[in-house]
Motif scaffolding. Sequence first.
Motif, PDB file in Angstrom:
ATOM      1  N   LEU A 138      10.446  -9.084 -10.577  1.00 61.80           N
ATOM      2  CA  LEU A 138       9.060  -8.471 -10.083  1.00 61.80           C
ATOM      3  C   LEU A 138       9.479  -8.292  -8.694  1.00 61.80           C
ATOM      4  O   LEU A 138      10.641  -8.612  -7.939  1.00 61.80           O
ATOM      5  CB  LEU A 138       8.172  -9.734  -9.702  1.00 61.80           C
ATOM      6  CG  LEU A 138       7.458 -10.386 -10.844  1.00 61.80           C
ATOM      7  CD1 LEU A 138       6.802 -11.631 -10.563  1.00 61.80           C
ATOM      8  CD2 LEU A 138       6.656  -9.366 -11.679  1.00 61.80           C
ATOM      9  N   ARG A 139       9.018  -6.945  -8.204  1.00 56.99           N
ATOM     10  CA  ARG A 139       9.332  -6.368  -7.060  1.00 56.99           C
ATOM     11  C   ARG A 139       8.327  -7.101  -5.932  1.00 56.99           C
ATOM     12  O   ARG A 139       7.171  -7.197  -6.106  1.00 56.99           O
ATOM     13  CB  ARG A 139       8.888  -4.892  -6.937  1.00 56.99           C
ATOM     14  CG  ARG A 139      10.137  -4.285  -7.792  1.00 56.99           C
ATOM     15  CD  ARG A 139       9.911  -2.535  -7.346  1.00 56.99           C
ATOM     16  NE  ARG A 139      10.755  -2.061  -8.202  1.00 56.99           N
ATOM     17  CZ  ARG A 139      11.132  -0.634  -7.943  1.00 56.99           C
ATOM     18  NH1 ARG A 139      10.367  -0.104  -7.370  1.00 56.99           N
ATOM     19  NH2 ARG A 139      12.012  -0.220  -8.601  1.00 56.99           N
ATOM     20  N   VAL A 140       8.861  -7.317  -4.916  1.00 58.22           N
ATOM     21  CA  VAL A 140       8.100  -7.928  -3.668  1.00 58.22           C
ATOM     22  C   VAL A 140       7.443  -6.612  -2.912  1.00 58.22           C
ATOM     23  O   VAL A 140       7.991  -5.613  -2.508  1.00 58.22           O
ATOM     24  CB  VAL A 140       9.031  -8.574  -2.740  1.00 58.22           C
ATOM     25  CG1 VAL A 140       8.236  -9.423  -1.696  1.00 58.22           C
ATOM     26  CG2 VAL A 140       9.483  -9.807  -3.368  1.00 58.22           C
ATOM     27  N   ARG A 141       6.214  -6.779  -2.742  1.00 59.84           N
ATOM     28  CA  ARG A 141       5.313  -5.553  -2.034  1.00 59.84           C
ATOM     29  C   ARG A 141       5.167  -5.912  -0.314  1.00 59.84           C
ATOM     30  O   ARG A 141       4.905  -7.149  -0.268  1.00 59.84           O
ATOM     31  CB  ARG A 141       4.025  -5.453  -2.581  1.00 59.84           C
ATOM     32  CG  ARG A 141       4.001  -4.702  -4.030  1.00 59.84           C
ATOM     33  CD  ARG A 141       2.614  -4.609  -4.363  1.00 59.84           C
ATOM     34  NE  ARG A 141       2.288  -3.184  -3.989  1.00 59.84           N
ATOM     35  CZ  ARG A 141       0.975  -2.710  -4.020  1.00 59.84           C
ATOM     36  NH1 ARG A 141      -0.001  -3.694  -4.299  1.00 59.84           N
ATOM     37  NH2 ARG A 141       0.559  -1.585  -3.738  1.00 59.84           N
ATOM     38  N   ARG A 142       5.589  -5.123   0.151  1.00 59.00           N
ATOM     39  CA  ARG A 142       5.541  -5.493   1.523  1.00 59.00           C
ATOM     40  C   ARG A 142       4.446  -4.986   2.171  1.00 59.00           C
ATOM     41  O   ARG A 142       3.819  -3.814   1.940  1.00 59.00           O
ATOM     42  CB  ARG A 142       6.759  -4.790   2.216  1.00 59.00           C
ATOM     43  CG  ARG A 142       7.900  -5.346   2.219  1.00 59.00           C
ATOM     44  CD  ARG A 142       8.869  -4.633   3.047  1.00 59.00           C
ATOM     45  NE  ARG A 142      10.546  -5.038   2.963  1.00 59.00           N
ATOM     46  CZ  ARG A 142      11.373  -4.737   3.737  1.00 59.00           C
ATOM     47  NH1 ARG A 142      11.274  -4.076   4.607  1.00 59.00           N
ATOM     48  NH2 ARG A 142      12.431  -5.360   3.399  1.00 59.00           N
ATOM     49  N   LYS A 143       3.690  -5.710   2.840  1.00 56.46           N
ATOM     50  CA  LYS A 143       2.500  -5.023   3.359  1.00 56.46           C
ATOM     51  C   LYS A 143       2.648  -4.081   4.434  1.00 56.46           C
ATOM     52  O   LYS A 143       3.558  -4.406   5.147  1.00 56.46           O
ATOM     53  CB  LYS A 143       1.716  -6.383   3.905  1.00 56.46           C
ATOM     54  CG  LYS A 143       0.838  -7.241   2.990  1.00 56.46           C
ATOM     55  CD  LYS A 143      -0.215  -8.342   3.440  1.00 56.46           C
ATOM     56  CE  LYS A 143      -0.913  -8.829   2.569  1.00 56.46           C
ATOM     57  NZ  LYS A 143      -1.838  -9.686   3.345  1.00 56.46           N
ATOM     58  N   SER A 144       1.841  -3.153   4.559  1.00 55.97           N
ATOM     59  CA  SER A 144       1.878  -2.318   5.808  1.00 55.97           C
ATOM     60  C   SER A 144       1.184  -2.779   6.825  1.00 55.97           C
ATOM     61  O   SER A 144      -0.018  -3.199   6.806  1.00 55.97           O
ATOM     62  CB  SER A 144       1.637  -0.687   5.350  1.00 55.97           C
ATOM     63  OG  SER A 144       0.313  -1.054   5.093  1.00 55.97           O
ATOM     64  N   GLU A 145       1.717  -2.905   8.068  1.00 57.42           N
ATOM     65  CA  GLU A 145       1.150  -3.475   9.228  1.00 57.42           C
ATOM     66  C   GLU A 145       0.385  -2.347   9.729  1.00 57.42           C
ATOM     67  O   GLU A 145       0.877  -1.056   9.998  1.00 57.42           O
ATOM     68  CB  GLU A 145       2.303  -3.703  10.365  1.00 57.42           C
ATOM     69  CG  GLU A 145       3.219  -4.956   9.685  1.00 57.42           C
ATOM     70  CD  GLU A 145       3.897  -5.692  10.983  1.00 57.42           C
ATOM     71  OE1 GLU A 145       3.529  -5.386  11.987  1.00 57.42           O
ATOM     72  OE2 GLU A 145       4.990  -6.090  10.677  1.00 57.42           O
ATOM     73  N   ARG A 146      -0.634  -2.774  10.119  1.00 61.88           N
ATOM     74  CA  ARG A 146      -1.920  -1.814  10.671  1.00 61.88           C
ATOM     75  C   ARG A 146      -1.287  -1.575  12.351  1.00 61.88           C
ATOM     76  O   ARG A 146      -1.258  -2.549  12.930  1.00 61.88           O
ATOM     77  CB  ARG A 146      -3.145  -2.212  10.432  1.00 61.88           C
ATOM     78  CG  ARG A 146      -3.563  -2.177   8.976  1.00 61.88           C
ATOM     79  CD  ARG A 146      -4.911  -2.735   8.621  1.00 61.88           C
ATOM     80  NE  ARG A 146      -5.972  -2.401   9.829  1.00 61.88           N
ATOM     81  CZ  ARG A 146      -7.111  -2.808   9.868  1.00 61.88           C
ATOM     82  NH1 ARG A 146      -7.357  -3.710   9.283  1.00 61.88           N
ATOM     83  NH2 ARG A 146      -8.057  -2.171  10.744  1.00 61.88           N
ATOM     84  N   GLU A 147      -1.687  -0.281  12.884  1.00 64.47           N
ATOM     85  CA  GLU A 147      -1.784  -0.157  13.961  1.00 64.47           C
ATOM     86  C   GLU A 147      -2.929  -0.601  14.751  1.00 64.47           C
ATOM     87  O   GLU A 147      -4.113  -0.327  14.456  1.00 64.47           O
ATOM     88  CB  GLU A 147      -1.387   1.354  14.497  1.00 64.47           C
ATOM     89  CG  GLU A 147      -0.238   2.093  13.906  1.00 64.47           C
ATOM     90  CD  GLU A 147       1.136   1.616  14.871  1.00 64.47           C
ATOM     91  OE1 GLU A 147       0.748   1.515  15.885  1.00 64.47           O
ATOM     92  OE2 GLU A 147       2.036   1.466  14.172  1.00 64.47           O
ATOM     93  N   PRO A 148      -2.584  -1.270  15.937  1.00 62.03           N
ATOM     94  CA  PRO A 148      -3.872  -1.802  16.626  1.00 62.03           C
ATOM     95  C   PRO A 148      -4.620  -0.693  17.165  1.00 62.03           C
ATOM     96  O   PRO A 148      -4.109  -0.165  18.026  1.00 62.03           O
ATOM     97  CB  PRO A 148      -3.173  -2.852  17.813  1.00 62.03           C
ATOM     98  CG  PRO A 148      -1.885  -2.388  17.882  1.00 62.03           C
ATOM     99  CD  PRO A 148      -1.326  -1.707  16.542  1.00 62.03           C
ATOM    100  N   THR A 149      -5.729  -0.460  16.960  1.00 59.89           N
ATOM    101  CA  THR A 149      -6.626   0.573  17.809  1.00 59.89           C
ATOM    102  C   THR A 149      -7.323   0.027  18.992  1.00 59.89           C
ATOM    103  O   THR A 149      -7.848   0.895  19.646  1.00 59.89           O
ATOM    104  CB  THR A 149      -7.650   0.958  16.542  1.00 59.89           C
ATOM    105  OG1 THR A 149      -8.604  -0.042  16.331  1.00 59.89           O
ATOM    106  CG2 THR A 149      -7.096   1.683  15.194  1.00 59.89           C
ATOM    107  N   THR A 150      -7.386  -1.206  19.099  1.00 62.04           N
ATOM    108  CA  THR A 150      -8.137  -1.681  20.549  1.00 62.04           C
ATOM    109  C   THR A 150      -7.492  -0.894  21.851  1.00 62.04           C
ATOM    110  O   THR A 150      -8.138  -0.632  22.555  1.00 62.04           O
ATOM    111  CB  THR A 150      -7.884  -3.068  20.464  1.00 62.04           C
ATOM    112  OG1 THR A 150      -8.409  -3.633  19.268  1.00 62.04           O
ATOM    113  CG2 THR A 150      -8.640  -3.649  21.671  1.00 62.04           C
ATOM    114  N   ALA A 151      -6.146  -0.715  21.700  1.00 60.81           N
ATOM    115  CA  ALA A 151      -5.323  -0.241  22.830  1.00 60.81           C
ATOM    116  C   ALA A 151      -5.810   1.250  23.140  1.00 60.81           C
ATOM    117  O   ALA A 151      -5.934   1.747  23.908  1.00 60.81           O
ATOM    118  CB  ALA A 151      -3.849  -0.308  22.633  1.00 60.81           C
ATOM    119  N   LEU A 152      -5.778   2.001  22.119  1.00 67.65           N
ATOM    120  CA  LEU A 152      -6.332   3.586  21.899  1.00 67.65           C
ATOM    121  C   LEU A 152      -7.662   3.697  22.322  1.00 67.65           C
ATOM    122  O   LEU A 152      -8.144   4.313  23.233  1.00 67.65           O
ATOM    123  CB  LEU A 152      -5.948   3.743  20.525  1.00 67.65           C
ATOM    124  CG  LEU A 152      -6.244   5.538  20.310  1.00 67.65           C
ATOM    125  CD1 LEU A 152      -5.275   6.249  21.306  1.00 67.65           C
ATOM    126  CD2 LEU A 152      -6.305   5.889  18.997  1.00 67.65           C
TER     127      LEU A 152
END
Length: 128
Positions: free
Chosen positions: A2-16
Motif C-alpha cells: 500500500l502506498r502511503v498518501r501524504r496529506k498536502s498541507e494547506r497554506e494559512p490564509t489568515t496571514a494574507l
Amino acid sequence: MLRVRRKSEREPTTALINIVFLMLIFFLVAGTLAVPLDGDLTLVRTAELERTAPGDALVVHADGRMSFRGQVIGAPSDYLARLDAENRERVRIVPDAELPAIELVAIGRALRRAGAEAVVIVTERGLE
C-alpha cells in the motif's frame, strides 16, 4: 504494498487576509490626509515629475489670483510669510493649466526674491 498518501498541507490564509486588511486601512488613512485643492482648478499635465503631496502649496488660478488652504493671498511674499523656515526651503506652486506661463514665471521669481530657496511646480501627474 500500500502506498502511503501524504496529506498536502494547506497554506494559512489568515496571514494574507490580515495583510490585505492592513493595506486597506493604510490607503484609507493616506487618502484622507491631503488637504483638498480648489474644485475649479485644472492642472497642468507633465510626463514625469517628483511625486510630492501639495498640502502646503500655493494655488494659482487661471485669472492670476492666488490662494493658500482656501484663503486668498495678495502677493507671493504673503504666502511665504505664512510658512515656517523649513517649508520656505522648497516652495510648491499648483498652477491652473490656463495660467499664462509668463505669470507663472513671474510668481516663481517673486517667491525666490522673497526668500524661497527652491520653487517646485506641481502638476497633474505629480498628484497621482
